[in-house]
Scaffold this motif. Structure first.
Motif, PDB file in Angstrom:
ATOM      1  N   THR A 135       3.735   6.077   5.598  1.00 47.06           N
ATOM      2  CA  THR A 135       2.509   6.728   4.603  1.00 47.06           C
ATOM      3  C   THR A 135       2.356   8.054   5.204  1.00 47.06           C
ATOM      4  O   THR A 135       2.302   8.326   6.380  1.00 47.06           O
ATOM      5  CB  THR A 135       1.262   5.868   4.487  1.00 47.06           C
ATOM      6  OG1 THR A 135       0.920   5.609   5.670  1.00 47.06           O
ATOM      7  CG2 THR A 135       1.960   4.426   3.726  1.00 47.06           C
ATOM      8  N   ASN A 147      -2.530   9.580   6.621  1.00 45.26           N
ATOM      9  CA  ASN A 147      -3.339   8.558   7.025  1.00 45.26           C
ATOM     10  C   ASN A 147      -4.724   8.783   7.541  1.00 45.26           C
ATOM     11  O   ASN A 147      -4.706   9.889   8.329  1.00 45.26           O
ATOM     12  CB  ASN A 147      -2.644   7.852   8.092  1.00 45.26           C
ATOM     13  CG  ASN A 147      -1.143   7.336   7.629  1.00 45.26           C
ATOM     14  OD1 ASN A 147      -1.061   7.118   6.389  1.00 45.26           O
ATOM     15  ND2 ASN A 147      -0.248   6.791   8.515  1.00 45.26           N
ATOM     16  N   GLY A 186      -3.160   3.049   6.599  1.00 47.10           N
ATOM     17  CA  GLY A 186      -1.698   3.387   6.374  1.00 47.10           C
ATOM     18  C   GLY A 186      -0.633   2.888   7.784  1.00 47.10           C
ATOM     19  O   GLY A 186      -1.103   2.082   8.531  1.00 47.10           O
ATOM     20  N   CYS A 226      -4.286   7.063   2.798  1.00 46.81           N
ATOM     21  CA  CYS A 226      -4.105   5.878   3.193  1.00 46.81           C
ATOM     22  C   CYS A 226      -4.874   5.352   4.120  1.00 46.81           C
ATOM     23  O   CYS A 226      -4.722   6.064   5.330  1.00 46.81           O
ATOM     24  CB  CYS A 226      -2.591   5.713   3.386  1.00 46.81           C
ATOM     25  SG  CYS A 226      -1.899   3.975   2.700  1.00 46.81           S
ATOM     26  N   GLN A 271       0.735   4.315  -2.880  1.00 48.59           N
ATOM     27  CA  GLN A 271       0.802   5.475  -2.806  1.00 48.59           C
ATOM     28  C   GLN A 271       1.712   6.102  -3.220  1.00 48.59           C
ATOM     29  O   GLN A 271       1.608   7.345  -3.811  1.00 48.59           O
ATOM     30  CB  GLN A 271       0.499   5.727  -1.135  1.00 48.59           C
ATOM     31  CG  GLN A 271       0.519   7.242  -0.827  1.00 48.59           C
ATOM     32  CD  GLN A 271       0.423   7.634   0.715  1.00 48.59           C
ATOM     33  OE1 GLN A 271       1.620   7.244   1.347  1.00 48.59           O
ATOM     34  NE2 GLN A 271      -0.402   7.853   1.511  1.00 48.59           N
ATOM     35  N   TRP A 272       3.022   5.616  -3.084  1.00 47.94           N
ATOM     36  CA  TRP A 272       4.157   6.413  -3.690  1.00 47.94           C
ATOM     37  C   TRP A 272       4.018   6.388  -5.118  1.00 47.94           C
ATOM     38  O   TRP A 272       4.400   7.483  -5.727  1.00 47.94           O
ATOM     39  CB  TRP A 272       5.509   5.534  -3.245  1.00 47.94           C
ATOM     40  CG  TRP A 272       6.745   6.241  -3.739  1.00 47.94           C
ATOM     41  CD1 TRP A 272       7.475   7.119  -3.200  1.00 47.94           C
ATOM     42  CD2 TRP A 272       7.416   5.829  -5.140  1.00 47.94           C
ATOM     43  NE1 TRP A 272       8.675   7.224  -4.171  1.00 47.94           N
ATOM     44  CE2 TRP A 272       8.448   6.602  -5.158  1.00 47.94           C
ATOM     45  CE3 TRP A 272       6.955   4.929  -6.072  1.00 47.94           C
ATOM     46  CZ2 TRP A 272       9.341   6.404  -6.334  1.00 47.94           C
ATOM     47  CZ3 TRP A 272       7.777   4.805  -7.290  1.00 47.94           C
ATOM     48  CH2 TRP A 272       9.171   5.639  -7.343  1.00 47.94           C
ATOM     49  N   GLU A 320       0.871  -1.142   0.029  1.00 51.81           N
ATOM     50  CA  GLU A 320       0.139   0.043  -0.123  1.00 51.81           C
ATOM     51  C   GLU A 320       0.812   1.271   0.096  1.00 51.81           C
ATOM     52  O   GLU A 320       0.525   2.282  -0.633  1.00 51.81           O
ATOM     53  CB  GLU A 320      -0.816   0.043   1.188  1.00 51.81           C
ATOM     54  CG  GLU A 320      -1.954  -1.043   0.996  1.00 51.81           C
ATOM     55  CD  GLU A 320      -1.434  -2.375   1.146  1.00 51.81           C
ATOM     56  OE1 GLU A 320      -2.062  -3.250   0.441  1.00 51.81           O
ATOM     57  OE2 GLU A 320      -0.637  -2.526   2.219  1.00 51.81           O
ATOM     58  N   HIS A 321       2.129   1.201   0.752  1.00 47.45           N
ATOM     59  CA  HIS A 321       2.840   2.455   0.688  1.00 47.45           C
ATOM     60  C   HIS A 321       3.335   2.290  -0.672  1.00 47.45           C
ATOM     61  O   HIS A 321       3.459   3.679  -1.331  1.00 47.45           O
ATOM     62  CB  HIS A 321       4.134   2.145   1.600  1.00 47.45           C
ATOM     63  CG  HIS A 321       5.014   3.330   1.849  1.00 47.45           C
ATOM     64  ND1 HIS A 321       5.979   3.255   2.586  1.00 47.45           N
ATOM     65  CD2 HIS A 321       5.069   4.625   1.409  1.00 47.45           C
ATOM     66  CE1 HIS A 321       6.499   4.602   2.808  1.00 47.45           C
ATOM     67  NE2 HIS A 321       5.922   5.298   1.936  1.00 47.45           N
TER      68      HIS A 321
END
Length: 415
Positions: A38, A41, A34, A31, A17-18, A13-14
């Motif tokens: 992250t 959040n 998160g 997130c 997002q990145w 998930e990180h």
């Protein structure tokens, strides 16, 4: 401006997002919930679908991308039908490809997809009998979701009963398990983005499941990955596309099961050709940590095209360089990870590598361990050895009590 959210708390998930934040015009990517690495959040339990809906409404989230398999299998996408927030991922029925190993194997059989012989078993006697018919070797899998740890590979008769005890203890509520023939070869991970008709291939990748070097120790969620896989030739990809990917999507359409999302094919490349071991209805973790950073095109337009059923008008582009990811794990992982230890050196490591958080949290500004797999450290280079050197050098900058990682990621010798 579109508000986008990523549901989940791991390194995958990180990485999502990145990757989204690299896109043109992207500002905030939320997130939910998160982790310690992250940004933006929102503290919500991904398994509480009503709470997720409320968070999407409160923060005006237009698109929610589901990272882990649990909410997909529980029908989060179905529960958002008709809601203003669009959810990216497959439905509950499509998620059966991952959430039930027995259903999935029957699907493969009916679609004429090459896979290992198998049988549903409910007692240790049935499992042993299956193994005896296959030279005292067998794989035992929990039928449901098990975070990548519900598999035991038994290479001789002595392993069978202990494997049964271990897997049935992990999934005590399950009434059935899957016994499967052991295939000889080398493993390969293939991921696609698909709207159910068209698909876009990601570069090939390979993960390392066992905890220890030389593939020893218990299975984990994954201790590292690299991409691309040199042995995965264009002709092999053509064979996988023809014999495995196309029949999968055709089989879903034949059953009137729409599919929109990422789809992972876990393969064993044998002397007889590729065999399908399993599906995942999301990006693999740790594979996502090397696949998403390889994107050179924006991810968001591709996801929206997928949701619109118009993926054939959109292509993904990728960096040709190699990427490698090393997972830093807590002591006691995968059985009983010890958590709550402060982490140092992340900033120094991030100067030369991409550091993606998983089992981390922040306490009074200090990043601490909060799970089994703590960080994924990603290196990039013209050759795999360069990517590995960069990743391992960055790992040496990071410290926390009992930190463990494999030192042989990307160094298997394939037959």
């Amino acid at each position: 401006m579109m508000n986008v959210g990523v549901l989940g708390s791991g390194a995958r998930e990180h990485a999502l997002q990145w990757s989204l934040q690299q896109g043109e015009g992207m500002d905030i990517v939320f997130c939910l919930p998160g982790n310690g690495g992250t940004a933006h959040n929102i503290n919500v339990d991904p398994s509480d679908h009503q709470a997720v809906r409320r968070a999407c409404e409160q923060f005006d989230i237009d698109l929610l991308i589901v990272g882990p398999e649990g909410p997909l299998a529980a029908g989060l996408v179905d529960d958002f039908e008709g809601h203003r927030t669009r959810v990216f991922g497959p439905s509950r029925s499509a998620s059966l490809l991952e959430s039930s190993k027995i259903w999935s194997k029957e699907f493969m059989r009916q679609a004429n997809i090459p896979t290992a012989s198998c049988a549903a078993v409910s007692t240790v006697e049935e499992f042993v009998a299956f193994a005896v018919r296959h030279g005292d070797r067998a794989v035992l899998k929990a039928d449901g979701l098990a975070a990548g740890k519900g598999v035991a590979v038994c290479k001789d008769r002595e392993d069978l009963e202990s494997a049964w005890e271990r897997i049935t203890t992990l999934r005590p509520a399950s009434e059935r398990f899957l016994a499967e023939q052991v295939l000889d070869g080398w493993e390969l991970s293939i991921h696609v983005l698909t709207d159910g008709a068209t698909w876009c291939l990601f570069p090939s990748s390979q993960d390392h499941k066992p905890l220890l070097n030389q593939d020893r120790g218990p299975n984990t969620g994954g201790m590292g990955a690299f991409s691309p896989v040199h042995e995965c030739t264009p002709s092999l990809i053509d064979e996988i596309s023809r014999d495995i990917i196309s029949p999968t999507l055709e089989g879903l359409r034949d059953r009137s099961i729409p599919y929109c999302g990422f789809l992972y094919f876990g393969l064993m490349i044998t002397p007889e050709g590729p065999f399908l071991l399993e599906y995942n209805v999301r990006l693999g973790d740790p594979e996502a940590q090397v696949l998403l950073p390889s994107l050179t095109s924006d991810l968001l337009p591709a996801l929206l095209s997928c949701l619109d059923g118009d993926l054939d008008s959109h292509a993904l582009a990728f960096d040709k360089r190699a990427l490698a990811s090393i997972v830093l794990a807590s002591p006691g992982y995968p059985d009983m990870p010890e958590i709550g230890y402060p982490i140092s050196g992340i900033e120094q490591a991030a100067e030369t590598a991409l550091v993606l958080h998983a089992g981390t949290t922040r306490h009074h500004g200090q990043v601490q361990t909060s799970g089994g797999r703590v960080l994924s450290v990603v290196g990039r280079g013209d050759a795999l050895c360069d990517a590995l050197d960069q990743a391992y050098a960055a790992c040496e900058q990071i410290r926390f009590t009992g930190m463990h990682y494999r030192t042989d990621i990307g160094r298997r010798n394939h037959p």
